[in-house]
Write a protein that holds these residues in place. Structure first.
Motif, PDB file in Angstrom:
ATOM      1  N   GLN A  42      81.477  -1.646  29.435  1.00  0.00           N
ATOM      2  CA  GLN A  42      80.651  -1.400  30.606  1.00  0.00           C
ATOM      3  C   GLN A  42      81.141  -0.121  31.304  1.00  0.00           C
ATOM      4  O   GLN A  42      82.075  -0.153  32.102  1.00  0.00           O
ATOM      5  CB  GLN A  42      80.706  -2.593  31.568  1.00  0.00           C
ATOM      6  N   ILE A  43      80.525   0.998  30.940  1.00  0.00           N
ATOM      7  CA  ILE A  43      80.859   2.269  31.587  1.00  0.00           C
ATOM      8  C   ILE A  43      80.135   2.328  32.928  1.00  0.00           C
ATOM      9  O   ILE A  43      78.930   2.098  33.005  1.00  0.00           O
ATOM     10  CB  ILE A  43      80.475   3.457  30.692  1.00  0.00           C
ATOM     11  N   THR A  44      80.883   2.625  33.974  1.00  0.00           N
ATOM     12  CA  THR A  44      80.311   2.620  35.325  1.00  0.00           C
ATOM     13  C   THR A  44      79.834   3.983  35.786  1.00  0.00           C
ATOM     14  O   THR A  44      79.064   4.074  36.746  1.00  0.00           O
ATOM     15  CB  THR A  44      81.340   2.089  36.328  1.00  0.00           C
ATOM     16  N   HIS A  45      80.250   5.053  35.118  1.00  0.00           N
ATOM     17  CA  HIS A  45      79.854   6.395  35.578  1.00  0.00           C
ATOM     18  C   HIS A  45      79.898   7.369  34.419  1.00  0.00           C
ATOM     19  O   HIS A  45      80.871   7.435  33.668  1.00  0.00           O
ATOM     20  CB  HIS A  45      80.795   6.880  36.687  1.00  0.00           C
ATOM     21  N   TRP A  46      78.808   8.108  34.263  1.00  0.00           N
ATOM     22  CA  TRP A  46      78.739   9.211  33.305  1.00  0.00           C
ATOM     23  C   TRP A  46      77.605  10.139  33.728  1.00  0.00           C
ATOM     24  O   TRP A  46      76.430   9.795  33.576  1.00  0.00           O
ATOM     25  CB  TRP A  46      78.499   8.706  31.883  1.00  0.00           C
ATOM     26  N   PRO A  47      77.908  11.299  34.270  1.00  0.00           N
ATOM     27  CA  PRO A  47      76.850  12.247  34.681  1.00  0.00           C
ATOM     28  C   PRO A  47      76.228  12.925  33.474  1.00  0.00           C
ATOM     29  O   PRO A  47      76.489  14.089  33.180  1.00  0.00           O
ATOM     30  CB  PRO A  47      77.595  13.227  35.577  1.00  0.00           C
ATOM     31  N   ALA A  48      75.379  12.196  32.781  1.00  0.00           N
ATOM     32  CA  ALA A  48      74.808  12.712  31.532  1.00  0.00           C
ATOM     33  C   ALA A  48      73.986  13.968  31.756  1.00  0.00           C
ATOM     34  O   ALA A  48      73.941  14.864  30.909  1.00  0.00           O
ATOM     35  CB  ALA A  48      73.956  11.641  30.864  1.00  0.00           C
ATOM     36  N   GLY A  49      73.304  14.037  32.888  1.00  0.00           N
ATOM     37  CA  GLY A  49      72.484  15.216  33.159  1.00  0.00           C
ATOM     38  C   GLY A  49      72.974  15.990  34.357  1.00  0.00           C
ATOM     39  O   GLY A  49      72.182  16.552  35.102  1.00  0.00           O
ATOM     40  N   ASP A  50      74.284  15.989  34.568  1.00  0.00           N
ATOM     41  CA  ASP A  50      74.895  16.664  35.709  1.00  0.00           C
ATOM     42  C   ASP A  50      74.378  16.094  37.025  1.00  0.00           C
ATOM     43  O   ASP A  50      74.294  16.788  38.038  1.00  0.00           O
ATOM     44  CB  ASP A  50      74.647  18.177  35.673  1.00  0.00           C
ATOM     45  N   GLY A  51      74.003  14.831  37.005  1.00  0.00           N
ATOM     46  CA  GLY A  51      73.537  14.175  38.224  1.00  0.00           C
ATOM     47  C   GLY A  51      72.103  14.468  38.576  1.00  0.00           C
ATOM     48  O   GLY A  51      71.582  13.979  39.569  1.00  0.00           O
ATOM     49  N   ASN A  52      71.409  15.267  37.799  1.00  0.00           N
ATOM     50  CA  ASN A  52      70.016  15.629  38.094  1.00  0.00           C
ATOM     51  C   ASN A  52      69.113  15.209  36.938  1.00  0.00           C
ATOM     52  O   ASN A  52      69.563  15.011  35.817  1.00  0.00           O
ATOM     53  CB  ASN A  52      69.895  17.148  38.309  1.00  0.00           C
TER      54      ASN A  52
END
Length: 402
Positions: free
Chosen positions: A168-178
């Motif tokens: 269970q990954i809780t955070h990953w800015p896959a699109g730089d947050g946008n």
């Protein structure tokens, strides 16, 4: 076969001996012994003929989709059309090749007696990720007295997949947050009131659910709702399955790469991103980005089957497949290799404006100088790099961010 012939010869010799004895000796006792042997001979003959004459063997599994580490319950049934006092059956269930070194084949001794149907269950525990097939079933049988024994192979087939376990990954800015800018999906949320930006005149072909009844009731004709296009992040996963890249590495490194991919796919699905999957083992696997429950299982089916047996260059696969997708798609690359071809390909994609995330998996306790330089070069070209050691995966929860 030798056992069968040996049993028949013993029975024939016994019958001949009792007959000769009764012929020369005479009397009730000797002839009673002969007729008893004759009855015994006919029983053995019937037991030999009817042992597999009407026998039907079936196998069921409790499910065909499991997760890494779970157990599978297998049910085997033996049915006969009519009863006959048979002696015993030995059922042998061979295991798939990948499990042959972990567990012994299951053996079950059965005494059917007068039963027409016999059922038993066994468990295959702690299954590792993979695609498995339970094939033939071997059934041996014999009489009560051990004179005859036969073996028959029943062709059965049960397929099942064992999915990789996902963290269970809780955070990953896959699109730089946008959101992915120019990437839009074609579908519209007709029932989402917040997505309605206005009304227009009705056009032939508009769905009934799109009609704005309140505006139409004002007497200006039928009006149709106009919706905003919904922009979403799109992620395309590239899993390195090139055989040379895993040669000499820890045997669990590839399994960790698959589990990491499964964890990232689960995160993107939970975040309502659209995601795709690309790899090439023997055949090219290219699943375009989408988001649905069936799509999720489609990707995980491939993650269950994949093995590090690819022969094509992973760098060439990335370059060829990336050209088929627009700029806004995030490219997530999972690989244990930082060779010149892979680094040059990722740097070139980043320089062309592609959003590239590199997940470098490794098992070496220390990072070599050339590997550090490769990561620095990629970072300088705006490739988001994440180094994940084999021992670090169990504690992995957040990727990037504070």
């Amino acid at each position: 076969m030798k056992q069968q012939k040996y049993g028949k010869s013993k029975m024939a010799v016994l019958l001949i001996v009792t007959y000769v004895f009764a012929k020369f000796q005479g009397g009730f006792a000797s002839w009673f012994l002969f007729y008893s042997s004759l009855t015994f001979f006919f029983y053995e003959l019937l037991a030999y003929s009817l042992m597999f004459a009407t026998l039907q063997v079936s196998r069921d599994i409790d499910r065909n989709r499991l997760q890494d580490g779970e157990e599978l319950v297998v049910t085997v049934r033996l049915k006969r059309r009519f009863w006959f006092p048979l002696g015993w059956n030995m059922v042998v269930e061979p295991l798939p090749d990948r499990l042959a070194g972990l567990y012994e084949p299951h053996r079950q001794l059965i005494f059917p007696w007068f039963k027409r149907e016999v059922e038993f269950r066994y468990v295959i525990p702690a299954l590792p990720r993979g695609y498995y097939q339970l094939k033939e079933c071997f059934v041996s049988g014999g009489d009560f007295f051990g004179f005859i024994e036969r073996t028959k192979t029943f062709a059965l087939r049960n397929d099942f997949l064992v999915y990789p376990s996902a963290k269970q990954i809780t955070h990953w800015p896959a699109g730089d947050g946008n959101f992915s800018g120019t990437v839009h999906v074609s579908h519209r949320y007709s029932d989402d009131v917040a997505a309605v930006r206005g009304v227009r005149d009705y056009h032939r072909g508009d769905r009934l659910s799109q009609i704005h009844w309140r505006a139409s009731a004002r007497g200006l004709g039928l009006k149709t709702k106009e919706f905003e296009h919904q922009a979403v992040n799109q992620v395309l996963f590239f899993l390195d399955v090139e055989k040379e890249h895993y040669a000499g590495e820890h045997p669990q490194l590839f399994e960790m790469a698959v589990k990491l991919t499964a964890s990232l796919v689960t995160y993107t699905s939970r975040s309502h991103y659209h995601y795709g999957f690309v790899c090439k083992q023997q055949e090219r696997i290219s699943i375009p980005p989408a988001h649905s429950q069936s799509h999720f299982f489609r990707v995980f089916d491939q993650l269950a089957r994949v093995m590090p047996e690819g022969k094509d260059s992973f760098a060439r696969i990335i370059g060829r497949e990336a050209l088929e997708y627009p700029q806004g798609v995030t490219l997530a690359v999972i690989t244990p290799s930082l060779n010149k071809k892979v680094v040059a390909q990722l740097a070139d994609l980043a320089q062309k404006g592609r959003n590239v995330h590199l997940f470098w998996v490794h098992s070496d306790p220390t990072v070599k100088q050339e590997q550090k330089q490769a990561l620095q070069l990629l970072a300088a070209n705006k490739v988001v790099c994440r180094s994940i050691h084999l021992r670090e995966y169990d504690e992995l929860q957040r990727i990037g961010g504070a």
